[in-house]
Design a protein around this motif. Structure first.
Motif, mmCIF file in Angstrom:
data_model
loop_
_atom_site.group_PDB
_atom_site.id
_atom_site.type_symbol
_atom_site.label_atom_id
_atom_site.label_comp_id
_atom_site.label_asym_id
_atom_site.label_seq_id
_atom_site.Cartn_x
_atom_site.Cartn_y
_atom_site.Cartn_z
ATOM 1 N N THR A 237 -35.928 28.771 -5.679
ATOM 2 C CA THR A 237 -36.385 26.861 -6.274
ATOM 3 C C THR A 237 -36.427 27.010 -8.229
ATOM 4 O O THR A 237 -36.245 26.062 -8.455
ATOM 5 C CB THR A 237 -38.002 27.020 -6.590
ATOM 6 N N LEU A 238 -36.774 28.340 -8.569
ATOM 7 C CA LEU A 238 -36.734 28.423 -9.833
ATOM 8 C C LEU A 238 -35.792 29.998 -10.257
ATOM 9 O O LEU A 238 -36.395 30.563 -9.421
ATOM 10 C CB LEU A 238 -38.238 28.744 -10.739
ATOM 11 N N MET A 239 -34.807 29.776 -10.910
ATOM 12 C CA MET A 239 -33.852 30.928 -11.653
ATOM 13 C C MET A 239 -34.418 31.261 -13.164
ATOM 14 O O MET A 239 -34.652 30.531 -13.678
ATOM 15 C CB MET A 239 -32.535 30.816 -11.364
ATOM 16 N N VAL A 240 -34.600 32.649 -13.133
ATOM 17 C CA VAL A 240 -34.982 32.760 -14.055
ATOM 18 C C VAL A 240 -34.041 34.133 -14.786
ATOM 19 O O VAL A 240 -34.083 35.096 -14.096
ATOM 20 C CB VAL A 240 -36.476 33.843 -14.582
ATOM 21 N N ASN A 241 -33.670 33.578 -16.178
ATOM 22 C CA ASN A 241 -32.345 34.182 -16.743
ATOM 23 C C ASN A 241 -33.029 35.225 -18.009
ATOM 24 O O ASN A 241 -33.836 35.169 -19.190
ATOM 25 C CB ASN A 241 -31.221 33.825 -17.258
ATOM 26 N N ALA A 242 -33.344 36.514 -17.243
ATOM 27 C CA ALA A 242 -34.289 37.217 -18.068
ATOM 28 C C ALA A 242 -33.058 38.843 -19.004
ATOM 29 O O ALA A 242 -33.699 39.928 -18.059
ATOM 30 C CB ALA A 242 -35.204 38.390 -17.318
ATOM 31 N N LEU A 383 -33.943 28.801 -16.512
ATOM 32 C CA LEU A 383 -34.922 28.994 -16.852
ATOM 33 C C LEU A 383 -34.139 30.428 -17.666
ATOM 34 O O LEU A 383 -34.122 31.595 -17.285
ATOM 35 C CB LEU A 383 -36.845 29.125 -16.606
ATOM 36 N N SER A 384 -34.614 30.744 -19.252
ATOM 37 C CA SER A 384 -33.511 31.992 -20.035
ATOM 38 C C SER A 384 -35.283 31.908 -20.788
ATOM 39 O O SER A 384 -35.567 31.056 -21.339
ATOM 40 C CB SER A 384 -32.762 31.001 -20.463
ATOM 41 N N ILE A 385 -35.305 33.385 -21.188
ATOM 42 C CA ILE A 385 -35.597 34.044 -21.903
ATOM 43 C C ILE A 385 -35.557 35.246 -22.885
ATOM 44 O O ILE A 385 -34.668 36.474 -22.037
ATOM 45 C CB ILE A 385 -37.434 34.741 -21.521
#
Ligand code: FAD
Length: 403
Positions: A237-242, A383-385
């Motif tokens: 559902t949620l993709m995080v670019n770390a 979502l990117s951090i």
């Protein structure tokens, strides 16, 4: 507790189970899928799994092989950022440093740091003491977890006794304050293990090569299993670019207010010598002779780590190295403050270099760029951090999951 113990001993997270983990990744619809297994991704995986979310994480190299094994290996509050007026950043980092000391004491070693008023220094006793009063009070006075000790000022004579090798260089005296050593790569692995125990599925040597989209929204990723040269898909559902210094490769659309490129990569190098070649008792702050910046002479058991530097980097992000100019600057500067130091090319034990994933700020020099983290969504739902520190990994994860 019984449930946790069962997971701890039954869930085998090792290369022999690689195939099983990949099958699980292919067949699960995750709540959160994290790209990048450095400390930032590890911290998010841990925090998300602790909140009961279904978590997957993919790393294209070994865990921590990016920046997270190439740091100064300190869980610290970032004393030098006070000079830039970054009070909130220092408060956050000292709070997280103290949290680490309380929660993962097996990975954290308090170290006495020495801030000397050197004979040729412009920073006097008053400046040093007021900075350290603030540093000590920012989190300790308002938070539950405390630092080991408050700073203490010593006269020049007292300091001679504490750190005899620098004695010709001391001005008014100096202060001893406390930060911590931490093994960065081990911190990353232990954080990932905590996520695995709480149900996360985590794999290395798998590279995200493409996003899977539906009606312009990212709903999954295509991965390349680099061990077997096979592709597979993961849905979430949620993709995080770390992905730290690789972040720009993974961002598709940059929202307004986000610099393009996002990352300004700057290199920092370290040299390792046997401690007996320098005979430092403390972690000592010294200044570079050729550049306007300070660096550390850090005790690490029988060894001393010297560093770091801060220079813009253009090159192979996966394989930065220490150049002769980098090494010369560090060696010459240490010899100035420790005149008896027997250090040179002949007795360097090792060198290493890391690249900082700093968020670009136009018009600033390398060392002036903030170490704050930045979190943002793009219109595809990614979502990117970026930015941040090893020390603040827990807070970065909390901020991301509560955005
Ligand atoms: C010289 C130096 C000294 C430092 N000293 C300290 C210190 O003492 N204390 C402190 O708190 N902080 C320190 N820092 C900062 C800290 O090390 C970094 O902020 C932190 O390690 C960044 O972690 P990360 O997970 O964001 O990036 P990384 O560790 O680089 O992780 C990103 C990961 O993403 C993976 N990846 C990239 N693309 C893909 C893809 N397509 N698919 C799958 N995986 C991918 C990479 O392989 C990499 O492992 C230092 C940094 C440097 C450079």
């Amino acid at each position: 507790m019984e449930d946790l113990a069962k997971k701890l001993f039954e869930k085998r997270w090792n290369f022999k189970n690689r195939g099983t983990i990949i099958i699980k990744l292919q067949n699960t619809e995750y709540d959160v899928l994290i790209i990048g297994g450095g400390i930032t991704g590890a911290g998010i995986a841990r925090e998300a799994a602790m909140r009961g979310l279904r978590v997957g994480l993919v790393e294209m190299q070994d865990f921590g092989a990016g920046t997270s094994s190439r740091s100064s290996k300190l869980a610290h509050g970032g004393l030098r950022y006070l000079a830039y007026g970054e009070i909130n950043l220092v408060k956050e980092a000292t709070t997280e440093r103290n949290w680490m000391r309380a929660h993962i004491p097996h990975l954290i070693r308090p170290v006495p740091f020495m801030w000397v008023n050197w004979k040729d220094d412009t920073l006097n006793k008053k400046y040093i003491e007021s900075s350290l009063q603030l540093y000590d009070s920012l989190s300790d006075d308002s938070q539950k977890f405390k630092n080991l000790k408050k700073y203490q000022w010593f006269s020049a004579e007292e300091l001679h006794k504490l750190e005899p090798e620098i004695k010709d260089k001391i001005g008014e005296g100096g202060a001893v304050y406390y930060d911590n050593n931490v093994d960065d790569a081990r911190l990353t692995i232990e954080t990932l293990k905590e996520a695995v125990i709480r149900g996360a599925d985590i794999i290395s040597y798998c590279k995200v090569v493409e996003y899977i989209t539906e009606k312009d929204k990212i709903i999954g990723v295509k991965c390349q299993d680099l061990e077997n040269n096979k592709d597979f898909n993961i849905k979430s559902t949620l993709m995080v670019n770390a992905t730290g210094i690789w972040s720009d490769d993974l961002i598709r659309n940059y929202p307004e207010n986000v610099p393009k490129p996002l990352i300004r990569p700057t290199k920092g190098v370290h040299l390792i010598f046997k401690r007996k070649q320098i005979r430092n008792e403390h972690a000592v702050i010294v200044r570079s002779l050729s550049q306007e910046r300070g660096f550390f002479v850090l005790p690490r058991g029988d060894f001393t780590i010297i560093g770091t530097t801060d220079t813009d980097f253009k090159g192979d992000l996966a394989n930065p190295f220490c150049s002769k100019e980098d090494a010369d600057d560090l060696i010459n500067s240490v010899k100035y403050y420790f005149p008896n130091a027997d250090i040179g090319y002949n007795n360097i034990i090792a060198t290493y270099a890391g690249i900082r994933p700093l968020v670009k700020e136009i018009g600033k020099s390398e060392r002036d760029i903030s170490r704050k983290h930045l979190i943002f969504f793009n219109k595809h739902g990614l979502l990117s951090i970026a930015g941040g520190k090893l020390t603040t990994m827990r807070k970065m994860a909390e901020d991301l999951l509560e955005i």
